[in-house]
Write a protein that holds these residues in place. Structure first.
Motif, PDB file in Angstrom:
ATOM      1  N   GLY A  11       0.807  -1.222   0.000  1.00 36.14           N
ATOM      2  CA  GLY A  11       0.000   0.000   0.000  1.00 36.14           C
ATOM      3  C   GLY A  11       0.831   1.258   0.000  1.00 36.14           C
ATOM      4  N   MET A  12       2.006   1.227   0.639  1.00 29.95           N
ATOM      5  CA  MET A  12       2.897   2.386   0.645  1.00 29.95           C
ATOM      6  C   MET A  12       4.127   2.156  -0.211  1.00 29.95           C
ATOM      7  N   THR A  23      20.471  -5.653   5.122  1.00 27.57           N
ATOM      8  CA  THR A  23      19.032  -5.411   4.999  1.00 27.57           C
ATOM      9  C   THR A  23      18.831  -4.431   3.852  1.00 27.57           C
ATOM     10  N   THR A  24      17.974  -4.794   2.906  1.00 24.77           N
ATOM     11  CA  THR A  24      17.660  -3.944   1.760  1.00 24.77           C
ATOM     12  C   THR A  24      16.193  -3.534   1.844  1.00 24.77           C
ATOM     13  N   ILE A  25      15.930  -2.261   1.601  1.00 25.70           N
ATOM     14  CA  ILE A  25      14.562  -1.759   1.515  1.00 25.70           C
ATOM     15  C   ILE A  25      14.367  -1.189   0.117  1.00 25.70           C
ATOM     16  N   VAL A  26      13.374  -1.710  -0.595  1.00 28.77           N
ATOM     17  CA  VAL A  26      13.077  -1.289  -1.964  1.00 28.77           C
ATOM     18  C   VAL A  26      11.802  -0.457  -1.956  1.00 28.77           C
ATOM     19  N   ARG A  27      11.808   0.617  -2.747  1.00 29.24           N
ATOM     20  CA  ARG A  27      10.655   1.519  -2.858  1.00 29.24           C
ATOM     21  C   ARG A  27      10.072   1.423  -4.267  1.00 29.24           C
ATOM     22  N   CYS A  28       8.789   1.042  -4.364  1.00 29.85           N
ATOM     23  CA  CYS A  28       8.120   1.004  -5.653  1.00 29.85           C
ATOM     24  C   CYS A  28       6.614   1.010  -5.387  1.00 29.85           C
ATOM     25  N   GLY A  29       5.936   2.114  -5.740  1.00 22.04           N
ATOM     26  CA  GLY A  29       4.507   2.184  -5.476  1.00 22.04           C
ATOM     27  C   GLY A  29       3.947   3.579  -5.647  1.00 22.04           C
ATOM     28  N   GLU A  30       2.809   3.815  -5.034  1.00 19.43           N
ATOM     29  CA  GLU A  30       2.075   5.072  -5.222  1.00 19.43           C
ATOM     30  C   GLU A  30       2.851   6.265  -4.680  1.00 19.43           C
ATOM     31  N   VAL A  31       2.480   7.464  -5.158  1.00 21.35           N
ATOM     32  CA  VAL A  31       3.163   8.690  -4.732  1.00 21.35           C
ATOM     33  C   VAL A  31       2.432   9.392  -3.599  1.00 21.35           C
ATOM     34  N   GLY A  32       1.266   8.892  -3.204  1.00 24.54           N
ATOM     35  CA  GLY A  32       0.553   9.457  -2.069  1.00 24.54           C
ATOM     36  C   GLY A  32      -0.416  10.572  -2.448  1.00 24.54           C
ATOM     37  N   GLN A  33      -1.281  10.917  -1.498  1.00 18.47           N
ATOM     38  CA  GLN A  33      -2.258  11.997  -1.661  1.00 18.47           C
ATOM     39  C   GLN A  33      -3.119  11.798  -2.916  1.00 18.47           C
ATOM     40  N   ASN A  34      -3.562  10.545  -3.105  1.00 20.05           N
ATOM     41  CA  ASN A  34      -4.397  10.205  -4.264  1.00 20.05           C
ATOM     42  C   ASN A  34      -3.750  10.612  -5.592  1.00 20.05           C
ATOM     43  N   HIS A  39       4.410  15.324  -1.179  1.00 17.34           N
ATOM     44  CA  HIS A  39       5.620  15.077  -0.384  1.00 17.34           C
ATOM     45  C   HIS A  39       6.534  14.057  -1.048  1.00 17.34           C
ATOM     46  N   ALA A  40       6.167  13.570  -2.228  1.00 20.64           N
ATOM     47  CA  ALA A  40       6.907  12.478  -2.855  1.00 20.64           C
ATOM     48  C   ALA A  40       8.273  12.926  -3.350  1.00 20.64           C
ATOM     49  N   HIS A  41       9.232  12.023  -3.254  1.00 18.45           N
ATOM     50  CA  HIS A  41      10.530  12.172  -3.895  1.00 18.45           C
ATOM     51  C   HIS A  41      10.556  11.267  -5.120  1.00 18.45           C
ATOM     52  N   ASP A  42      11.472  11.521  -6.024  1.00 20.35           N
ATOM     53  CA  ASP A  42      11.571  10.742  -7.251  1.00 20.35           C
ATOM     54  C   ASP A  42      12.405   9.494  -6.970  1.00 20.35           C
ATOM     55  N   ASP A  43      11.827   8.583  -6.173  1.00 24.52           N
ATOM     56  CA  ASP A  43      12.559   7.416  -5.668  1.00 24.52           C
ATOM     57  C   ASP A  43      11.945   6.095  -6.112  1.00 24.52           C
ATOM     58  N   GLN A  44      11.193   6.099  -7.219  1.00 24.39           N
ATOM     59  CA  GLN A  44      10.628   4.841  -7.689  1.00 24.39           C
ATOM     60  C   GLN A  44      11.738   3.866  -8.081  1.00 24.39           C
ATOM     61  N   MET A  45      11.593   2.626  -7.633  1.00 23.50           N
ATOM     62  CA  MET A  45      12.557   1.548  -7.876  1.00 23.50           C
ATOM     63  C   MET A  45      13.910   1.817  -7.217  1.00 23.50           C
ATOM     64  N   SER A  46      13.918   2.706  -6.233  1.00 25.27           N
ATOM     65  CA  SER A  46      15.137   2.977  -5.486  1.00 25.27           C
ATOM     66  C   SER A  46      15.272   1.979  -4.331  1.00 25.27           C
ATOM     67  N   PHE A  47      16.425   1.989  -3.676  1.00 24.57           N
ATOM     68  CA  PHE A  47      16.652   1.105  -2.534  1.00 24.57           C
ATOM     69  C   PHE A  47      17.599   1.783  -1.552  1.00 24.57           C
ATOM     70  N   VAL A  48      17.584   1.319  -0.324  1.00 26.72           N
ATOM     71  CA  VAL A  48      18.617   1.663   0.653  1.00 26.72           C
ATOM     72  C   VAL A  48      19.152   0.362   1.229  1.00 26.72           C
ATOM     73  N   LEU A  49      20.382   0.416   1.725  1.00 27.80           N
ATOM     74  CA  LEU A  49      21.070  -0.790   2.171  1.00 27.80           C
ATOM     75  C   LEU A  49      21.691  -0.546   3.543  1.00 27.80           C
ATOM     76  N   GLN A 105       4.010  14.597 -10.576  1.00 28.66           N
ATOM     77  CA  GLN A 105       3.199  13.797 -11.480  1.00 28.66           C
ATOM     78  C   GLN A 105       4.005  12.598 -11.944  1.00 28.66           C
ATOM     79  N   LEU A 106       3.402  11.415 -11.847  1.00 30.51           N
ATOM     80  CA  LEU A 106       4.078  10.194 -12.253  1.00 30.51           C
ATOM     81  C   LEU A 106       4.079  10.067 -13.767  1.00 30.51           C
TER      82      LEU A 106
END
Length: 241
Positions: A11-12, A23-34, A39-49, A105-106
């Motif tokens: 969902g997030m 530990t890897t965290i991957v970001r891929c999904g909605e930008v929020g606020q319908n 508040h979105a950053h351009d982090d689609q398909m990004s990760f942190v390690l 805008q996506l």
């Protein structure tokens, strides 16, 4: 809640994986606020390690909102995240001026095509462009397969924490971050296909309202044909003194 190997929050758009000491965290999904993405950053398909819970490949932080438009836009840009930019643009489009600080805008669509404890497949699709990242999780190693279906230049970004060190820039690269040594490796490619850039004076924000230029980054720049596939991996080598 605690997890042993992976846990998903679709969902997030967050997917967490434990693999060995990493530990890897991957970001891929909605930008929020319908879809407004204020508040979105351009982090689609990004990760942190993380290594033993310490950040070694990082998100650059928020920095500020209206206090400094340049800093706000630089820190939320795709090139300041651990994602892929294609011909210098990411998955989001930001408007100019103060009004654009709280709107995005996506471009096209993003999706997760499948995920389990061993891998996740993320996709960004536009009418004439496809970027797919397959993250594979092994003990103390993250491997990523990049598939780009378009003509142009694809750049893979790696954001490093403040006061990091980058060594052996020929190949492979050794990264010293928060007391850990990492190895960034990828297959040898001709100079006309692959170029590498790095900096240890990049912008980063460890807390809201504060930012410095003592972070770092590495960029792998690939020239893509109609259908191109590239691989790279990050491995935990050893603790540094």
């Amino acid at each position: 809640p605690p997890f042993t190997d992976h846990i998903a929050y679709p969902g997030m758009g967050l997917y967490l994986y434990k693999h060995g000491r990493l530990t890897t965290i991957v970001r891929c999904g909605e930008v929020g606020q319908n879809g407004h993405g204020g508040h979105a950053h351009d982090d689609q398909m990004s990760f942190v390690l993380y290594a033993d819970g310490e950040p070694v490949i990082v998100d650059p932080g928020t920095g500020c909102y209206t206090q400094n438009i340049r800093v706000r836009n630089e820190l939320r840009a795709a090139g300041n995240h651990n994602t892929v930019t294609f011909d210098d643009h990411g998955a989001l489009r930001f408007q100019h001026g103060v009004a654009g600080l709280f709107q995005s805008q996506l471009r096209g669509e993003v999706s997760v095509d499948g995920e389990n404890a061993k891998e996740i497949v993320c996709r960004h699709t536009q009418p004439s462009e496809l970027i797919q990242r397959t993250f594979r999780f092994q003990a103390d190693q993250l491997e990523v397969v990049e598939h780009v279906s378009a003509y142009g230049c694809a750049t893979c970004w790696f954001q490093l924490p403040p006061r990091c060190g980058i060594q052996d820039m020929d190949h492979p690269h050794r990264i010293n971050a928060n007391g850990f040594a990492l190895r960034l490796d990828y297959p040898e490619s001709p100079k006309e296909t692959l170029d590498v850039g790095c900096s240890t004076g990049a912008l980063g924000s460890e807390a809201y309202g504060r930012w410095t230029r003592d972070a770092g980054w590495i960029a792998l720049m690939f020239k893509s044909s109609k259908n191109s596939t590239y691989r790279w991996s990050i491995s935990l080598v050893e603790d540094t003194p």
